[in-house]
Each structure stands twice: as C-alpha cells, then as structure tokens.
Design an enzyme around this catalytic site. Structure first.
Site, PDB file in Angstrom:
ATOM      1  N   ARG A   1      54.258   0.521  -2.987  1.00 54.56           N
ATOM      2  CA  ARG A   1      55.441   0.626  -2.133  1.00 54.56           C
ATOM      3  C   ARG A   1      55.797   2.072  -1.842  1.00 54.56           C
ATOM      4  O   ARG A   1      56.507   2.367  -0.879  1.00 54.56           O
ATOM      5  CB  ARG A   1      56.619  -0.113  -2.780  1.00 54.56           C
TER       6      ARG A   1
ATOM      7  N   LYS B   1      50.255  -2.306  19.209  1.00 53.52           N
ATOM      8  CA  LYS B   1      49.766  -2.301  20.580  1.00 53.52           C
ATOM      9  C   LYS B   1      48.502  -1.451  20.712  1.00 53.52           C
ATOM     10  O   LYS B   1      47.461  -1.797  20.175  1.00 53.52           O
ATOM     11  CB  LYS B   1      50.882  -1.800  21.509  1.00 53.52           C
TER      12      LYS B   1
ATOM     13  N   TYR C   1      62.488  -1.668  24.890  1.00 53.42           N
ATOM     14  CA  TYR C   1      61.964  -2.936  24.395  1.00 53.42           C
ATOM     15  C   TYR C   1      63.134  -3.823  23.986  1.00 53.42           C
ATOM     16  O   TYR C   1      64.104  -3.355  23.397  1.00 53.42           O
ATOM     17  CB  TYR C   1      61.031  -2.662  23.219  1.00 53.42           C
TER      18      TYR C   1
END
Length: 395
Positions: free
Chosen positions: A72, A216, A126
């Site tokens: 983490r 993307k 977005y």
C-alpha cells in the site's frame, strides 16, 4: 547513474523515452523485460530501521530508501511506470492510483487537508469529475467559469484550478499558458487524458499537476484501469501519503501493463490521429452530420452532432464498438448525454456544449476505409441536398 547517462537522458526524444524510461536499469540486472513484483509485503529483520523509514515517509511522503515496505506504500513495478510517465510529461515525479477518479480525489484531499477546499473549474469536464466537484462529495466547493474568468473566480481559500483540454466530450481547447498565468500561485491541474504527452505537455505551459485516466491511451488496449498524476516531488509526497492512507493503490500487474503500453504510445496516438483527422473531414462534408468537433492539436477523438437520431447511429455500428471509455486500439462510440455525462445536470450539460445529438468517437487503429464504411451505414440513408457540416476547431 553517471553524468554521461544523465546528459543522454536530457536529449532523448519522446519516442525514445516511451520505450526506455523506467527500464534503464534492466540490462544491468541481466533482464530485458521488466519484472512483475506481486508481493504485498516484504521481510525486514531490522525493525528499528524499518520504523525510521516509516517515520520518514510519514513526514514527507518521499519514497523510502532501500527495499520496499508494504504494497500500500509502494511497489517496484508500479514505480517503473511512474518514473516513465514523469519523463514523458516532463515532471519530477508521478503517482499512480487505482483509477483516474481515485487520482483526482487524492488531489482534492491534499488541497482540502490544508483548508483550501475551493476549486475553480472550466466546463466541460469528464462527467464524473464534474459530479465529484458539483456534489461536494469530498467537502470541496466549486466555482464554474470560462477560461477568461479564472482570475476573477479565485478566492483566498482556492486550492486548485481544474481544466481539461481537449475537453470531454466537445474537444474544446484552452490556452494553457494564459490560464496558468491567471492562476497565480494556485496550482493548475490539467486533465491531459485526450491529448497524452505525445500531443501536449501541460507542465511545459505552467501546469503544476497533470492528470491522466491511464485506463485510456496510456494503457491503450482496454484491459487496465488506472489513474496517475504527474507533478513536482513535493506534491507527489503528499499524494503518496493520501494513497497510503486511503488505499487507492494500483495493482502491480496494471503497472506492468501501463509500462508496456507507454512503449507504443507515440506510434498508437499518431496512427489513430491520422485516422481521426480523415474521418473528421469526411463527417464535415456529410449532409447527415450537423457539426463536427476536432481539436486543432489533432488527436484520435472526434465528436459530431447528427441531424437524425443519435441512438440509431449507436445501434447501427458493427465494426465500431458502442461502449464507454476511449483510447483503445479499437474504435469506440458512445452518446455522452446518455452515458459519460448523464450524471451532469441536463442544463449544465447543454450549456457546456454537450447536446443531446452529440456522439463521441474514439478512433482506433483499424483501416480508415473500414471505419468509414461502418459509419456510413450507421448514419442511415442520405436525404436532401448535401450541405457541409459546421466545423468546430478544425474538421
């Protein structure tokens, strides 16, 4: 690394960096492909030294010296991708997250933790970014403005200015130097997902933070979910602390896929952009299309408004995939008002130029003639006297 290698690095072209950044040590390790480290934890027999390293991270967020500590806190495979992306964007550092929205959330949490909860933002963004700000889900308050109004919208508690260029989904473009100047000392965050560092490097124009939905173009194959912020090392340290505390970490396999995706990023973006420019021109000349949006800087995204029913176009494609997301090697089409921007208030959506007849096309690497043949059928029968569509930007 010796000075000679440093000098070579500063002169490497983007295409070379895309292939080699984050991998420069592999030959010395006797490797050709980057290794995937799937460990969640790492052994340490010196707990006093481990405590000191954790204290140092808690103070500055700097990456610990020596072996990894815990998944983490950081991962070697993910770190390779972060190094590579920072080189491509021209920033000191980059911090990767489990998604683009996790990355944006971390930025907002960093600024909000200092009491600077006000955000100035320019539409369109977005849809989920818009919703996160408008709903105040992280305790932020947003003032929406146009690029010319950024300076007047700033307040003493403004912690961030957020823009996306080319914007999702209208592909509207912003003069980044002008906006960065208007921001003064307030950090400018630029969502660079559509342009990628191949077409635009916002940090060179004054942006302090560069955001990517790495899902993307950076990944490029529709098989990885990720986000990343490229920035200076000081801000990166704060982002790592938030990532550690909130757990929005990127899986090592995703980090490996992203690093692999970067190696072909320039080739993919340029090839897909050539297809998109050709399709934008044909759509502009088509009487069934009312308006075409295509950025001046180019790119692989095209948006267009049809005279007929946009839902019929979605239903009519066969080669192009009707789906959300973008930036893959294959072409995707979607109706923003129904999907990606459905969560934005209808009036706000339309005021930002997202009309109900707008379609967003992410152009892939297929043969352009095959793509046009599919669009031609999906657009339906030609009727009436041909008239050119209205072009936005260049088209």
């Amino acid at each position: 690394m010796d000075l000679g290698m440093d000098m070579r690095r500063t002169t490497r072209a983007l295409a070379t960096e895309a292939v080699h950044a984050g991998r420069d040590d592999l030959a010395g390790l006797g490797l050709h492909a980057p290794p995937i480290d799937l460990s969640t934890t790492y052994p340490s027999y010196d707990s006093r030294a481990e405590a000191a390293r954790i204290d140092a991270f808690a103070t500055t967020g700097a990456e610990p010296e020596g072996p990894p500590v815990y998944g983490r806190l950081g991962n070697p495979t993910v770190a390779r991708f972060e190094t590579a992306l920072a080189h491509l964007e021209g920033t000191e550092s980059a911090v990767a997250f489990a998604s683009g929205m996790a990355a944006l959330s971390a930025v907002l949490l960093v600024r909000g933790s200092t009491g600077l909860r006000h955000v100035v933002a320019v539409r369109p963004l977005y849809g989920c970014s818009d919703h996160l700000l408008t709903a105040g889900l992280l305790g932020s308050e947003v003032t929406w403005t146009d690029p010319a109004g950024v300076a007047d919208a700033l307040r003493p508690d403004t912690g961030l200015v957020l823009v996306e260029t080319p914007a999702n989904p209208t592909l509207a473009e912003i003069d980044l130097r002008a906006v960065a100047h208007a921001c003064g000392s307030v950090p400018l965050l630029v969502d660079n997902t559509f342009a990628t560092p191949v077409l635009q490097r916002p940090a060179a124009h004054g942006a302090r933070l560069v955001l990517h939905s790495a899902t993307k173009y950076l990944g490029g194959h529709g098989d990885v979910l990720a986000g990343v912020v490229a920035c200076d090392e000081e801000f990166a340290g704060r982002l790592r602390q938030v990532r550690f505390a909130t757990g929005g970490v990127l899986h090592p396999l995703a980090g490996y896929l992203l690093l692999r995706g970067l190696s072909t990023l320039p080739v993919r973006v340029r090839a897909a952009s050539a297809n998109a420019a050709e399709l934008a021109g044909r759509l502009t000349a088509d009487p069934r299309v009312a308006r075409v949006h295509y950025p001046r800087i180019g790119g692989a995204m095209v948006s267009f408004e049809v005279h007929g029913d946009p839902h019929e176009v979605i239903a009519g494609v066969r080669l192009i995939t009707p789906a959300v997301s973008l930036g893959s090697v294959d072409s995707l089409i979607q109706h923003p008002a129904s999907i990606s921007h459905r969560i934005v208030d209808a009036d706000d959506r339309r005021d930002a130029g997202v009309s109900d007849r707008l379609l967003r096309l992410s152009v892939g690497l297929e043969d352009v003639e095959d793509l046009w043949a599919d669009l031609d059928v999906a657009l339906g029968e030609r009727a009436g006297t041909p008239a050119p569509a209205e072009a936005s930007a260049r088209g």
